[in-house]
Motif scaffolding. Structure first.
Motif: not given
Ligand code: FO1
Length: 305
Positions: A35-37, A73-74, A149-151, A81-86
């Motif tokens: 889980n992540i904020w 996200l676009d 780490f993973w994404v 902003q950070d968009v590494w997590f889709k």
């Protein structure tokens, strides 16, 4: 009654197979270490994968909602902003509502129950804990959240250690513990032992209770030969000095698992696994489509113990 300990993508297949026959008697205990904020939203990937899988809306990718769009996200990207997590647009509705309920003082168990009802999912889904518990990967670039780490870093940094922040003070919902006690069968899904199942076992009382229930616990190997069926299990296992083979997984689980299912192609390992005081079963454990999911689920239900 059957309870499944589950991670994300790999676990949802056996859960769907088991649910296709007996939805009202199925309980899922979901990992929360991922889980992540992000962007002010609370995201619970493994809970959502199970929820979407059972609701029949899971994307083929194994996470998020099928046919989702990514306009949010676009726009975030345009705003630097950070968009590494889709995060998909439809998926965001889940995170937004969950976060609103958290802000109203509801706990994750209550929220997940509410979500399941909204998605017309009749199976019971328990987050492993309502406490904050986070899987942290210690790398050569420093410690980072498992999603980073993973994404974000695509699993590239060298892994030195893995720990579960908050596990020592975590508590399990009493109904979750009762579900484990009352189940005829407890299934450990073919999930990453280090990043999906161990964070569940680290929740106070859960791991300890399972040692007492060991005879009715069956684990499905997440590895065939030396390879994981999916995901980064081997990388994490090597970092934690767990041998990357079904035997290594069986040894890792030996305190809490009395029954172990391996792929028929690994039959050579069965006597060594049996020497860990486990019943060993062999079948085809790859699930490529719903028929495979139902076949393996029927096999699990028919085990003679
Ligand atoms: N996995 C990825 O590899 N890339 C992503 O951008 C990504 C976004 C994402 C959004 C919502 C969600 O619920 C899951 C998502 N996942 C993504 C999957 C997730 O990182 C992991 O697969 C699970 O945490 C492991 O069970």
């Amino acid at each position: 009654m059957i309870t499944v300990l589950a991670g994300g993508t790999g676990s949802v297949k056996i859960i769907r197979g088991l649910a296709s026959r007996s939805s009202k008697d199925l309980t899922i205990v979901s990992n929360v270490g991922d889980n992540i904020w992000l962007h002010g939203l609370y995201i619970c990937p493994d809970v959502d994968t199970v929820l979407y899988g059972l609701a029949g809306i899971l994307s083929e990718r194994g996470w998020g909602i099928k046919n989702d769009s990514f306009c949010f996200l676009d726009q975030m990207e345009k705003l630097q902003q950070d968009v590494w997590f889709k995060l998909g647009d439809r998926d965001i509705a889940t995170h937004l509502l969950r976060t609103a309920l958290i802000n109203q003082g509801k706990n994750l168990t209550e929220i997940t129950e509410w979500m399941a009802e909204k998605y017309s999912v009749s199976e019971k889904i328990y987050p492993a804990t309502d406490s904050r518990l986070e899987t942290v990967i210690v790398t050569d670039q420093g410690p980072m959240h498992i999603q980073e780490f993973w994404v974000k870093h695509q699993g590239n940094p060298t892994v030195r250690d893995i720990f579960y922040k908050g596990a020592e003070s975590s508590t399990a919902n009493p109904n979750l513990l009762n579900s484990l006690k009352n189940s005829e069968l407890i299934v450990i899904a073919p999930a990453n032992p280090i990043s999906s199942i161990n964070p569940i076992l680290k929740v106070n009382e859960i791991g300890e209770l399972l040692t007492k229930l060991r005879k009715k616990v069956v684990a499905i190997s997440p590895l065939i030969g030396e390879q994981a069926i999916s995901g980064p299990a081997v990388k994490y296992m090597k970092a934690m000095n767990v041998t990357n083979s079904p035997l290594g997984v069986a040894a890792y689980y030996s305190d809490i698992v009395g029954n172990f299912i391996i792929d028929s192609s690994d039959s050579i390992l069965s006597s060594k696994i049996a020497s860990l005081d486990m019943n060993v079963f062999q079948t085809d454990i790859i699930m490529k489509d719903p028929r495979d999911e139902q076949r393996l689920a029927s096999y699990v239900k028919s085990l003679p113990f």
